[in-house]
Design a protein around this motif. Structure first.
Motif, PDB file in Angstrom:
ATOM      1  N   ALA A  68       0.843  -1.197   0.000  1.00 14.86           N
ATOM      2  CA  ALA A  68       0.000   0.000   0.000  1.00 14.86           C
ATOM      3  C   ALA A  68       0.879   1.248   0.000  1.00 14.86           C
ATOM      4  CB  ALA A  68      -0.910   0.011   1.217  1.00 14.86           C
ATOM      5  N   PRO A  69       0.513   2.283  -0.759  1.00 12.51           N
ATOM      6  CA  PRO A  69       1.285   3.533  -0.720  1.00 12.51           C
ATOM      7  C   PRO A  69       1.200   4.178   0.659  1.00 12.51           C
ATOM      8  CG  PRO A  69      -0.751   3.833  -1.935  1.00 12.51           C
ATOM      9  CD  PRO A  69      -0.638   2.365  -1.654  1.00 12.51           C
ATOM     10  N   LEU A  70       2.165   5.016   0.951  1.00 10.44           N
ATOM     11  CA  LEU A  70       2.248   5.630   2.278  1.00 10.44           C
ATOM     12  C   LEU A  70       2.524   7.116   2.134  1.00 10.44           C
ATOM     13  CD1 LEU A  70       2.266   5.029   5.347  1.00 10.44           C
ATOM     14  CD2 LEU A  70       4.726   4.678   5.176  1.00 10.44           C
ATOM     15  N   GLN A  71       1.802   7.923   2.921  1.00 10.32           N
ATOM     16  CA  GLN A  71       1.990   9.368   2.862  1.00 10.32           C
ATOM     17  C   GLN A  71       1.880   9.955   4.263  1.00 10.32           C
ATOM     18  OE1 GLN A  71       0.124  11.820  -0.336  1.00 10.32           O
ATOM     19  NE2 GLN A  71      -0.902  12.877   1.322  1.00 10.32           N
ATOM     20  N   ALA A  72       2.714  10.931   4.554  1.00 14.06           N
ATOM     21  CA  ALA A  72       2.666  11.615   5.845  1.00 14.06           C
ATOM     22  C   ALA A  72       3.043  13.068   5.643  1.00 14.06           C
ATOM     23  CB  ALA A  72       3.610  10.949   6.847  1.00 14.06           C
ATOM     24  N   GLU A  73       2.396  13.958   6.390  1.00 19.83           N
ATOM     25  CA  GLU A  73       2.760  15.362   6.333  1.00 19.83           C
ATOM     26  C   GLU A  73       2.802  15.933   7.748  1.00 19.83           C
ATOM     27  OE1 GLU A  73      -1.325  17.839   5.559  1.00 19.83           O
ATOM     28  OE2 GLU A  73      -0.290  17.045   3.799  1.00 19.83           O
ATOM     29  N   PHE A  74       3.625  16.940   7.920  1.00 14.50           N
ATOM     30  CA  PHE A  74       3.771  17.552   9.232  1.00 14.50           C
ATOM     31  C   PHE A  74       4.162  19.014   9.057  1.00 14.50           C
ATOM     32  CE2 PHE A  74       7.962  16.345   8.007  1.00 14.50           C
ATOM     33  CZ  PHE A  74       8.815  17.250   8.590  1.00 14.50           C
ATOM     34  N   ILE A  75       3.986  19.772  10.115  1.00 14.62           N
ATOM     35  CA  ILE A  75       4.330  21.192  10.107  1.00 14.62           C
ATOM     36  C   ILE A  75       5.776  21.364  10.545  1.00 14.62           C
ATOM     37  CG2 ILE A  75       3.866  23.432  11.156  1.00 14.62           C
ATOM     38  CD1 ILE A  75       0.963  22.555  11.453  1.00 14.62           C
ATOM     39  N   ALA A  76       6.584  21.923   9.676  1.00 15.03           N
ATOM     40  CA  ALA A  76       7.962  22.282  10.015  1.00 15.03           C
ATOM     41  C   ALA A  76       7.948  23.745  10.459  1.00 15.03           C
ATOM     42  CB  ALA A  76       8.873  22.080   8.813  1.00 15.03           C
ATOM     43  N   ALA A  77       7.880  23.949  11.751  1.00 12.15           N
ATOM     44  CA  ALA A  77       7.710  25.299  12.278  1.00 12.15           C
ATOM     45  C   ALA A  77       8.989  26.129  12.226  1.00 12.15           C
ATOM     46  CB  ALA A  77       7.205  25.227  13.718  1.00 12.15           C
ATOM     47  N   LEU A  78      10.130  25.455  12.200  1.00 18.36           N
ATOM     48  CA  LEU A  78      11.411  26.159  12.240  1.00 18.36           C
ATOM     49  C   LEU A  78      12.287  25.721  11.061  1.00 18.36           C
ATOM     50  CD1 LEU A  78      12.195  25.791  16.048  1.00 18.36           C
ATOM     51  CD2 LEU A  78      11.318  27.832  14.885  1.00 18.36           C
ATOM     52  N   PRO A  79      13.164  26.596  10.586  1.00 18.82           N
ATOM     53  CA  PRO A  79      14.130  26.189   9.551  1.00 18.82           C
ATOM     54  C   PRO A  79      15.090  25.139  10.082  1.00 18.82           C
ATOM     55  CG  PRO A  79      13.992  28.587   9.750  1.00 18.82           C
ATOM     56  CD  PRO A  79      13.269  28.017  10.931  1.00 18.82           C
ATOM     57  N   GLY A  80      15.659  24.368   9.163  1.00 18.39           N
ATOM     58  CA  GLY A  80      16.639  23.354   9.541  1.00 18.39           C
ATOM     59  C   GLY A  80      16.388  22.046   8.823  1.00 18.39           C
ATOM     60  N   PHE A  81      17.144  21.019   9.189  1.00 24.20           N
ATOM     61  CA  PHE A  81      16.996  19.697   8.590  1.00 24.20           C
ATOM     62  C   PHE A  81      15.899  18.914   9.299  1.00 24.20           C
ATOM     63  CE2 PHE A  81      21.352  20.365   6.952  1.00 24.20           C
ATOM     64  CZ  PHE A  81      21.143  19.980   5.632  1.00 24.20           C
ATOM     65  N   TYR A  82      15.128  18.171   8.512  1.00 26.37           N
ATOM     66  CA  TYR A  82      14.153  17.226   9.034  1.00 26.37           C
ATOM     67  C   TYR A  82      14.456  15.856   8.428  1.00 26.37           C
ATOM     68  CZ  TYR A  82      11.628  21.122  11.049  1.00 26.37           C
ATOM     69  OH  TYR A  82      11.285  22.221  11.805  1.00 26.37           O
ATOM     70  N   TYR A  83      14.263  14.819   9.235  1.00 19.62           N
ATOM     71  CA  TYR A  83      14.729  13.481   8.893  1.00 19.62           C
ATOM     72  C   TYR A  83      13.567  12.508   8.776  1.00 19.62           C
ATOM     73  CZ  TYR A  83      19.315  15.263  10.283  1.00 19.62           C
ATOM     74  OH  TYR A  83      20.478  15.994  10.387  1.00 19.62           O
ATOM     75  N   ILE A  84      13.675  11.581   7.829  1.00 14.90           N
ATOM     76  CA  ILE A  84      12.703  10.508   7.681  1.00 14.90           C
ATOM     77  C   ILE A  84      13.414   9.168   7.781  1.00 14.90           C
ATOM     78  CG2 ILE A  84      12.848  10.780   5.160  1.00 14.90           C
ATOM     79  CD1 ILE A  84      10.092   9.479   4.973  1.00 14.90           C
ATOM     80  N   GLU A  85      12.857   8.293   8.589  1.00 20.99           N
ATOM     81  CA  GLU A  85      13.319   6.904   8.698  1.00 20.99           C
ATOM     82  C   GLU A  85      12.260   6.026   8.039  1.00 20.99           C
ATOM     83  OE1 GLU A  85      14.305   3.573  12.160  1.00 20.99           O
ATOM     84  OE2 GLU A  85      13.269   5.439  12.660  1.00 20.99           O
ATOM     85  N   PHE A  86      12.637   5.296   7.004  1.00 18.03           N
ATOM     86  CA  PHE A  86      11.705   4.440   6.271  1.00 18.03           C
ATOM     87  C   PHE A  86      12.085   2.989   6.515  1.00 18.03           C
ATOM     88  CE2 PHE A  86      10.223   2.385   2.283  1.00 18.03           C
ATOM     89  CZ  PHE A  86       8.873   2.629   2.458  1.00 18.03           C
ATOM     90  N   TYR A  87      11.087   2.133   6.794  1.00 22.30           N
ATOM     91  CA  TYR A  87      11.393   0.767   7.216  1.00 22.30           C
ATOM     92  C   TYR A  87      10.211  -0.158   6.931  1.00 22.30           C
ATOM     93  CZ  TYR A  87       8.526   2.392  11.120  1.00 22.30           C
ATOM     94  OH  TYR A  87       7.503   2.926  11.868  1.00 22.30           O
TER      95      TYR A  87
END
Length: 199
Positions: A112-131
Motif C-alpha cells: 500500500a502507498p504511504l503518505q505523511a505530512e507535518f508542520i515544520a515550524a522552524l528552519p533546519g533539517f528534518y529526517y525521515i526513517e523508512f522501514y
C-alpha cells in the motif's frame, strides 16, 4: 547478501547419511544497486531535494533507510512513498534536527502507498526513517520516495502578543495564518466615531 565479497555455501545431509546419486546445485544472483546506501541511521541520513523523487530498496532484511531535507522557512512537509514493493508493510518516522520525534505513520497492508505530512515550524533539517514494519522482510523491487514543501509563511508575524498587535489601516486587508499550532494573532485599529463593527 548485504555486502560484496566472498560468501560460502555449506551443504550436508541432515542425518549424516551419504547420497547414492549426484545432486545438481544452481545459483542465481539478482543485484541490488541502491546508490543511497549506506544510510542506516540518523547520522548517515542522505540529503534529498524537494520535488525530486529518490528510488531505493529495503534490502537486506531489517534494512532502515534514512533521508533528510532542509527547510528554509516555516511550512508543511509531505513525504509520499509510491511504487511500494509487494512484500513491504511500510512505516516511516519523522524527526527534527534535534532528533525529536515528530510523527509516525505505518501501513497495515503490504504494497500500500504511504503518505505523511507535518508542520515544520522552524528552519533546519528534518529526517525521515523508512522501514518495513515487521523488520524481517525485504524485497528486490525498489520504492519511490518524494518530498514536497508548501510554504506557510505569515508576513504579519510576529504578532502573537498584545504589544505586537498589527495596525489595521484598511478594511479586508489581512491575509494571514494561524501557524504553527498555538499561534495567536493580535490586531489593532482606530475608530473615529461610534458605530457597529463586523469582523
Amino acid at each position: 547478501m548485504d555486502e560484496p565479497g566472498t560468501w560460502y555455501l555449506w551443504l550436508h545431509a541432515k542425518d549424516g547419511v551419504a547420497s547414492t546419486e549426484n545432486y545438481t546445485l544452481t545459483l542465481s544472483f539478482t543485484p541490488v544497486q541502491d546508490t543511497y546506501e549506506i544510510n542506516p541511521d540518523y547520522a548517515r541520513a542522505v540529503p534529498m531535494a524537494f520535488g525530486q523523487p529518490v528510488q531505493a530498496w529495503l534490502f537486506p532484511q531489517g534494512d532502515h533507510d534514512w533521508f533528510k531535507v532542509r527547510v528554509e522557512k516555516p511550512g508543511i512537509v509531505r513525504f509520499q512513498v509510491s511504487q511500494m514493493p509487494q512484500n513491504i508493510k511500510a512505516g516511516m518516522r519523522i524527526y527534527d534536527q534535534n532528533y525529536q520525534h515528530q510523527l509516525t505513520k505505518e501501513n497495515l497492508n503490504a504494497a500500500a502507498p504511504l503518505q505523511a505530512e507535518f508542520i515544520a515550524a522552524l528552519p533546519g533539517f528534518y529526517y525521515i526513517e523508512f522501514y518495513e514494519r515487521s523488520n524481517d522482510v525485504y524485497d528486490l523491487s525498489p520504492y519511490t520516495l518524494t518530498a514536497t514543501f508548501l510554504s506557510q509563511e505569515d508576513t504579519l508575524e510576529p504578532d502573537n502578543r498584545f504589544s505586537q498587535a498589527v495596525l489595521l489601516e484598511e478594511s479586508n486587508q489581512v491575509k494571514a495564518l494561524i501557524y504553527p499550532s498555538n499561534d495567536h494573532d493580535w490586531y489593532k485599529f482606530f475608530v473615529s466615531k461610534p458605530g457597529m463593527l463586523r469582523v
